[in-house]
Enzyme design. Structure first.
Site, PDB file in Angstrom:
ATOM      1  CG  ASP A 286      -0.287  -0.198   2.530  1.00 21.49           C
ATOM      2  OD1 ASP A 286       0.683  -0.982   2.600  1.00 21.49           O
ATOM      3  OD2 ASP A 286      -0.719   0.422   3.525  1.00 21.49           O
TER       4      ASP A 286
ATOM      5  CD  GLU B 230       3.360  -1.030   7.350  1.00 21.03           C
ATOM      6  OE1 GLU B 230       3.780  -0.860   8.505  1.00 21.03           O
ATOM      7  OE2 GLU B 230       3.330  -0.114   6.501  1.00 21.03           O
TER       8      GLU B 230
END
Length: 427
Positions: A94, A152
């Protein structure tokens, strides 16, 4: 403690060189193109559909058994190659809600989105290592799991994959070891490591203070939540200063304060957001309790009718490296890169959720840092004592790692670490 383990010897250099040999200019050019494409198209947590699709496409081409959609957008590839350990390599996918200011030709094309933490590097390096290890199946035995994790940055991605049955439903075999790396703002070509607790637990909180609003000209008729919350912001700094021993480590930082819309209206609520960092569970519990106590005390002191409400926004555990695993993999790194390329660092106040993948499997974790900044720029800033001023940190709109040798070393490190933990092929 011994630095070597007969069951995980250092892979002989000729074997390692043969596995890494296909990482030639052609393959590196492909990885650079992949990295630049990922960097142009950043995706936030649980939205990494484009990134996940590319990871799945490549893993399928390399011969892995691929599963998609784990924990919304997570991807795994499994390569079973005879008896031996199960080794899990993890990369997060991400991006961040940051507007890029790098000025690079491959800068983000999505306003307000940027790979400002280097997860595009992580994905690229893991795909590069996955290809090398698949092509070298005659050089190792065991099972390799490569895992591309969503979200994350908000601390939910690893947990989402576990809750979706990563291990419990047998989506991947339970690993015997978990390995991961993170690009960092020090010289490319270097690896940093930290035994034991290497990254902090983090708890992000939102505290809503309730007052009684009214006209700005008649504050005596109100219970002012701005004053209440402002007093809390000042007082909460005393937690680390007066309730945490010098030998312990903790951070309490207020990052957001919102209240009211008009200069002449006292609002009925104020919302404060803060982050708590710690390296020890006892300290963590004590600091969180103190934050709650101070919030309630300030409300009581202000005569509020309602106690403040606390919402947990996200929570990361302490990241703990297994020291024997660290030493054994570092012996492999030393053989490959040279001792001068490795250095120890102090525990970082940043946080990670990769450790959840290891904890859930009751497996050891080794998580290391990969240098990503231009080496000459880093050396110049270091010599001048200006690292903080001249070298952008992760999450900065200017944080873009240098492509080479970062990608080369990242692929080599993951490949070497995996080979060190897998078994030698049967003769």
């Amino acid at each position: 403690m011994s630095d070597s383990d007969p069951s995980h010897p250092v892979i002989p250099r000729p074997v390692l060189d043969s596995v890494l040999a296909p990482l030639d200019d052609t393959r590196l050019a492909d990885l650079v193109a992949l990295y630049e494409d990922l960097h142009r198209h950043p995706e936030l947590g649980f939205e990494e559909t484009r990134t996940a699709a590319e990871a799945a496409r490549r893993l399928t081409a390399y011969g892995y058994d691929v599963t998609t959609g784990i924990g919304v957008t997570g991807v795994t590839g499994v390569l079973r190659n005879g008896p031996g350990p199960v080794v899990l390599l993890r990369a997060d996918m991400d991006a961040l809600p940051v507007t890029e200011h790098s000025g690079l030709a491959y800068a983000s094309r999505t306003p307000g989105r940027m790979h400002a933490c280097g997860h595009d590097v992580h994905v690229t390096c893991l795909l590069g290592a996955a290809e090398l290890l698949a092509a070298a199946r005659d050089r190792w035995s065991g099972t390799l799991v490569v895992l591309f994790q969503p979200a994350e940055e908000v601390g939910n991605g690893a947990r989402a994959m576990l809750d979706d049955g990563l291990y419990s439903k047998g989506l991947v075999p339970v690993p015997d070891v978990v390995l991961a790396q993170h690009v960092a703002p020090f010289g490319a070509g270097l690896i940093a490591y930290c035994p034991g607790a290497c990254m902090a637990a983090a708890d992000s909180l939102e505290i809503t203070f309730h007052g009684t609003g009214g006209h700005g000209s008649r504050p005596e008729t109100t219970v002012d939540p701005i004053l209440m919350a402002a007093s809390f912001v000042q007082r909460v700094q005393s937690v680390v200063a007066r309730e945490v021993a010098p030998r312990e480590q903790a951070v309490v930082s207020v990052g957001s304060f919102h209240a009211g819309d008009s200069a002449n209206v006292i609002p009925d609520r104020a919302v404060v957001r803060l982050s708590v960092r710690s390296f020890d569970e006892t300290v963590r519990t004590r600091v969180l309790a103190a934050v709650d106590r101070i919030a309630r005390a300030e409300a009581t002191a202000s005569g509020a009718d309602r106690a403040p409400e606390t919402k947990i926004l996200d929570s990361f555990p302490v990241t703990v490296n297994d020291t024997p695993t660290l030493r054994q993999v570092n012996a492999q790194f030393t053989q490959l890169f040279g001792e001068q390329r490795l250095f120890a660092y102090d525990p970082a106040a940043g946080s990670e959720d990769a450790g959840l993948l290891a904890t859930a499997a009751e497996a050891p974790l080794y998580y290391w840092w990969l240098g990503g900044w231009d080496p000459d720029e880093f050396r110049t800033a270091f010599a001048a004592g200006r690292l903080a001023q001249d070298i952008p940190s992760n999450h900065s709109p200017h944080f873009v790692p240098v492509v080479r040798p970062t990608l080369t070393m990242g692929v080599q490190a993951l490949t070497a670490a995996a080979l060190n933990r897998l078994a030698a092929p049967a003769r």
